[in-house]
Design a protein around this motif. Structure first.
Motif, short mmCIF file in Angstrom:
data_model
loop_
_atom_site.label_atom_id
_atom_site.label_comp_id
_atom_site.label_asym_id
_atom_site.label_seq_id
_atom_site.Cartn_x
_atom_site.Cartn_y
_atom_site.Cartn_z
N ARG A 85 0.69 -1.18 0.01
CA ARG A 85 -0.02 -0.09 -0.07
C ARG A 85 0.85 1.31 -0.06
NH1 ARG A 85 -5.21 -1.06 1.06
NH2 ARG A 85 -5.53 1.25 1.75
N ALA A 86 2.42 1.17 -0.01
CA ALA A 86 2.87 2.31 0.13
C ALA A 86 3.05 2.96 -1.38
CB ALA A 86 4.56 1.87 0.57
N GLY A 87 2.84 4.26 -1.20
CA GLY A 87 2.86 4.81 -2.60
C GLY A 87 3.89 6.26 -2.51
N GLU A 88 3.70 7.11 -3.50
CA GLU A 88 4.45 8.29 -3.52
C GLU A 88 4.64 9.10 -2.31
OE1 GLU A 88 5.07 12.29 -6.43
OE2 GLU A 88 3.61 10.57 -6.93
N PRO B 88 7.77 -0.92 -15.09
CA PRO B 88 6.44 -1.03 -14.37
C PRO B 88 5.88 0.33 -13.92
CG PRO B 88 8.05 -2.63 -13.28
CD PRO B 88 8.81 -1.74 -14.29
N SER B 89 4.59 0.25 -14.04
CA SER B 89 4.14 1.50 -13.38
C SER B 89 3.80 1.19 -11.80
CB SER B 89 2.43 1.71 -14.04
OG SER B 89 1.65 0.40 -13.46
N PRO B 90 3.52 2.44 -11.09
CA PRO B 90 3.39 2.27 -9.47
C PRO B 90 2.46 1.07 -9.09
CG PRO B 90 3.45 4.72 -10.20
CD PRO B 90 3.60 3.62 -11.47
N TYR C 139 4.09 -2.12 -9.62
CA TYR C 139 5.26 -2.42 -8.64
C TYR C 139 4.27 -2.97 -7.18
CZ TYR C 139 9.40 -0.37 -10.68
OH TYR C 139 10.42 -0.21 -11.44
N ARG C 140 3.32 -2.27 -6.98
CA ARG C 140 2.60 -2.72 -5.74
C ARG C 140 2.07 -4.16 -5.98
NH1 ARG C 140 1.32 3.01 -5.91
NH2 ARG C 140 -0.61 2.54 -7.03
N VAL D 224 4.71 -6.71 -5.00
CA VAL D 224 4.88 -6.99 -3.76
C VAL D 224 3.81 -7.73 -3.19
CG1 VAL D 224 4.74 -5.67 -1.35
CG2 VAL D 224 5.99 -4.74 -3.37
N VAL D 225 2.52 -7.78 -3.62
CA VAL D 225 1.55 -8.51 -3.28
C VAL D 225 1.78 -10.24 -3.75
CG1 VAL D 225 -0.98 -9.38 -3.57
CG2 VAL D 225 -0.43 -6.94 -3.42
N LEU D 226 2.43 -10.13 -4.94
CA LEU D 226 2.72 -11.24 -5.49
C LEU D 226 3.68 -12.05 -4.60
CD1 LEU D 226 3.01 -13.76 -7.79
CD2 LEU D 226 4.61 -12.21 -8.83
#
Length: 454
Positions: free
Chosen positions: A110-113, A181-183, A186-187, A190-192
Motif C-alpha cells: 500500500r506504500a505510494g509516492e 512497471p507503473s506504480p 510495482y505494488r 509486492v502482493v505477489l
C-alpha cells in the motif's frame, strides 16, 4: 526404463526422509519471493524512483533502510533462536515469523509516492521476520540430516530456493509488463511476493518434524524474554569456547559484507550504472538465478568430494575473479557482453556461498544448540548487511561506484584469508564432544527414516 531414469534424476534419491527434506527445502523456495522481488530487483527501484522520487536521495535512503532493518535483525535474531531452543519450539517461532513477513508485505504493497517512513517501517518489520525465519529454518538442518548428509541436504534446500526464484520471477515479469512497471504494477509485485511466500512455505509446517531430543524446557514462571537474553549471552560465550565456530563466524562476517552489497544493490547497479531496463534487466537476473541454482546444487557435490572448507575457498575465489572483472571492465556498450559474463560468475558464487556456508556451519554446531548458534550465524550475516551496503553507498556516493567495487573486492579477499584459519576436522570433533558431554546424540539415518514413517 523411463521410471528408472526418472528415479536416477530424483534429487532426493537415497535420502531416508525425502518428503521431510522436500518440505524443509520448500521454505527456501517460498522465501525467494522476498529475496529477489523485494530485496534485490523490483522494490529497491520502486522505493528509489517512486516512493522517494529522487535517484541520489533514494539510493542513500535505501542503504540506510537496509542497514537499519538488518541492525534490528542482529539484535533480535539470537534472542528468538535462544527462545526457540529453550521452549522446544523452533517450528512455532518459525511460523510466527513467516506469517509476520507475509502480513508486512501486504501492508508494504500500500506504500505510494511520498510514503517514505511508512514504507521503511513495513520493510523493516518484513526484513526482521524474513531473516529470523532464515535462521530458524537453517537451525532445523541438524534435525533432518546427519553429518554425512548435511552438505547434500543444505545444497538441495539452497537449490530449491533458486528454483523458487526462477518460478516467481517470470510471474513478476508478467505482472510488470515489457517496459518499466507503473506504480500500481510495482505494488502488485509486492502482493505477489506475499502470496508466494505464504503458499510455498506451507509444506514446511506440514512435513518437517522438529526433534527435541532432550532440549531443556523453560523453567516454571520464567520470563521468555529474560530467558532469551540469558541464553543469548551464554551462546556468545559458548561460541567463543568453540574456537573454530568463532573463527568461521569472523570469516563469514567479512566475506558476507560483499555478498550483501550484491543482494541489495545489484538491481540499482545494473539499471543506473549499466543501463539495463525493463525486460533486459529481468533477463539479466533470470540468468543470475539459473547460475546461482547451479552453484547451490554443485557446492554440495563439491563439498562431499573435496571438503566443506576447500569448497568454500574455491567459491570465494570465484567471487574474487568476479569482483576484479567488474572493477576493471570499461563502462561502454561494447563491453556489455563482459557484464553478462560477470553476472554468471556472480550467480555461481551467490548460490554456492550460501549453501556452502550453511552446511559448513552446521557441521561445526552442536545439535542441541543449533537454533542459538544459527542465531549467531544469522546475526553475522545481517551485521554484514548493515556494514556492506552502508559502506558501499557512502563510498559510491562520495568517491564513485568503481572505488566502492574495490571495497567489495577487499571483503572477499579478507574473508578468504580468515577462512584459512578454520580447522574443519577439529571443529567437528568439538561439536560431537559437546553433544556427548550434554547427553545428546547425532540424528542418524535410521532415526530419520523411523520419524518419517511415524
Amino acid at each position: 526404463m523411463l521410471r528408472r531414469v526418472l528415479s536416477r534424476l530424483n534429487p532426493f534419491r537415497g535420502l531416508p526422509n525425502p518428503r521431510e527434506v522436500w518440505g524443509w527445502g520448500m521454505f527456501d523456495l517460498a522465501n525467494q519471493s522476498f529475496a529477489i522481488l523485494i530485496n534485490t530487483l523490483f522494490f529497491p527501484i520502486y522505493f528509489q524512483l517512486v516512493i522517494v522520487g529522487d535517484e541520489g536521495k533514494g539510493r542513500l535512503l535505501w542503504g540506510a533502510a537496509a542497514a537499519g532493518a538488518n541492525l534490528l535483525v542482529v539484535l533480535l535474531g539470537p534472542i528468538l533462536g535462544a527462545v526457540a531452543d529453550y521452549t522446544r519450539g523452533k517450528k512455532r517461532v518459525l511460523m510466527f515469523t513467516w506469517l509476520g513477513c507475509v502480513l508486512a508485505l501486504l501492508l508494504l504493497s500500500r506504500a505510494g509516492e511520498g510514503m517514505v517512513v511508512y514504507a521503511i517501517a513495513c520493510f523493516a518489520f518484513a526484513t526482521v521476520c524474513y531473516a529470523a525465519g532464515e535462521n530458524l529454518v537453517a537451525s532445523l538442518l541438524p534435525d533432518i540430516a546427519d553429518a554425512r548428509r548435511m552438505a547434500r541436504v543444505s545444497s538441495l534446500g539452497w537449490t530449491m530456493g533458486y528454483v523458487g526464484a526462477l518460478l516467481v520471477l517470470p510471474l513478476a515479469i508478467l505482472v510488470a509488463g515489457p517496459g518499466d512497471p507503473s506504480p500500481s504494477e510495482y505494488r502488485s509485485i509486492v502482493v505477489l511476493a506475499a502470496l508466494w511466500f505464504f503458499v510455498g512455505a506451507l509444506p514446511t509446517f506440514l512435513f518437517v518434524r522438529e526433534r527435541a531430543n532432550g532440549a531443556p524446557a523453560t523453567p516454571s514462571g520464567a520470563n521468555l524474554v529474560a530467558t532469551g537474553f540469558t541464553r543469548f549471552f551464554e551462546t556468545v560465550g559458548d561460541a567463543a569456547r568453540f574456537r573454530n565456530v568463532f573463527r568461521f563466524l569472523a570469516a563469514f562476517l567479512v566475506y558476507a559484507c560483499g555478498v550483501q552489497v550484491i543482494i541489495y544493490f545489484a538491481g540499482i547497479i545494473a539499471k543506473n550504472d549499466f543501463g539495463f531496463e525493463g525486460f533486459k534487466l529481468a533477463l539479466f537476473f533470470l540468468q543470475i538465478t539459473v547460475t546461482a541454482g547451479i552453484g547451490a546444487f554443485g557446492v554440495g557435490w563439491m563439498q562431499d568430494r573435496v571438503g566443506r572448507k576447500r569448497a568454500l575457498l574455491i567459491t570465494l575465489g570465484v567471487w574474487i575473479v568476479a569482483a576484479l572483472g567488474a572493477l576493471a571492465m570499461p563502462r561502454t556498450p561494447a563491453f556489455e557482453w563482459a557484464f553478462w559474463t560477470i553476472g554468471n560468475l556472480i550467480g555461481l558464487g551467490l548460490g554456492a556461498i550460501g549453501a556452502g556456508s550453511r552446511s559448513f556451519f552446521a557441521l561445526l554446531t552442536p545439535l542441541h544448540k543449533s537454533a542459538e548458534f544459527f542465531g549467531l550465524w544469522g546475526s553475522a550475516y545481517k551485521s554484514a548487511a548493515v556494514v556492506g551496503p552502508l559502506l558501499y553507498g557512502v563510498i559510491a556516493g562520495t568517491v564513485g561506484p568503481r572505488v566502492a567495487l574495490g571495497a567489495v573486492l577487499v571483503f572477499f579477499v579478507a574473508g578468504f584469508v580468515l577462512l584459512l584459519r578454520v580447522d574443519e576436522r577439529s571443529g567437528r570433533r568439538d561439536a560431537i564432544r559437546a553433544q556427548r558431554r550434554d547427553g545428546w546424540k547425532s540424528v542418524e539415518p535410521a532415526d530419520l527414516a523411523a520419524s518419517a514413517r511415524a
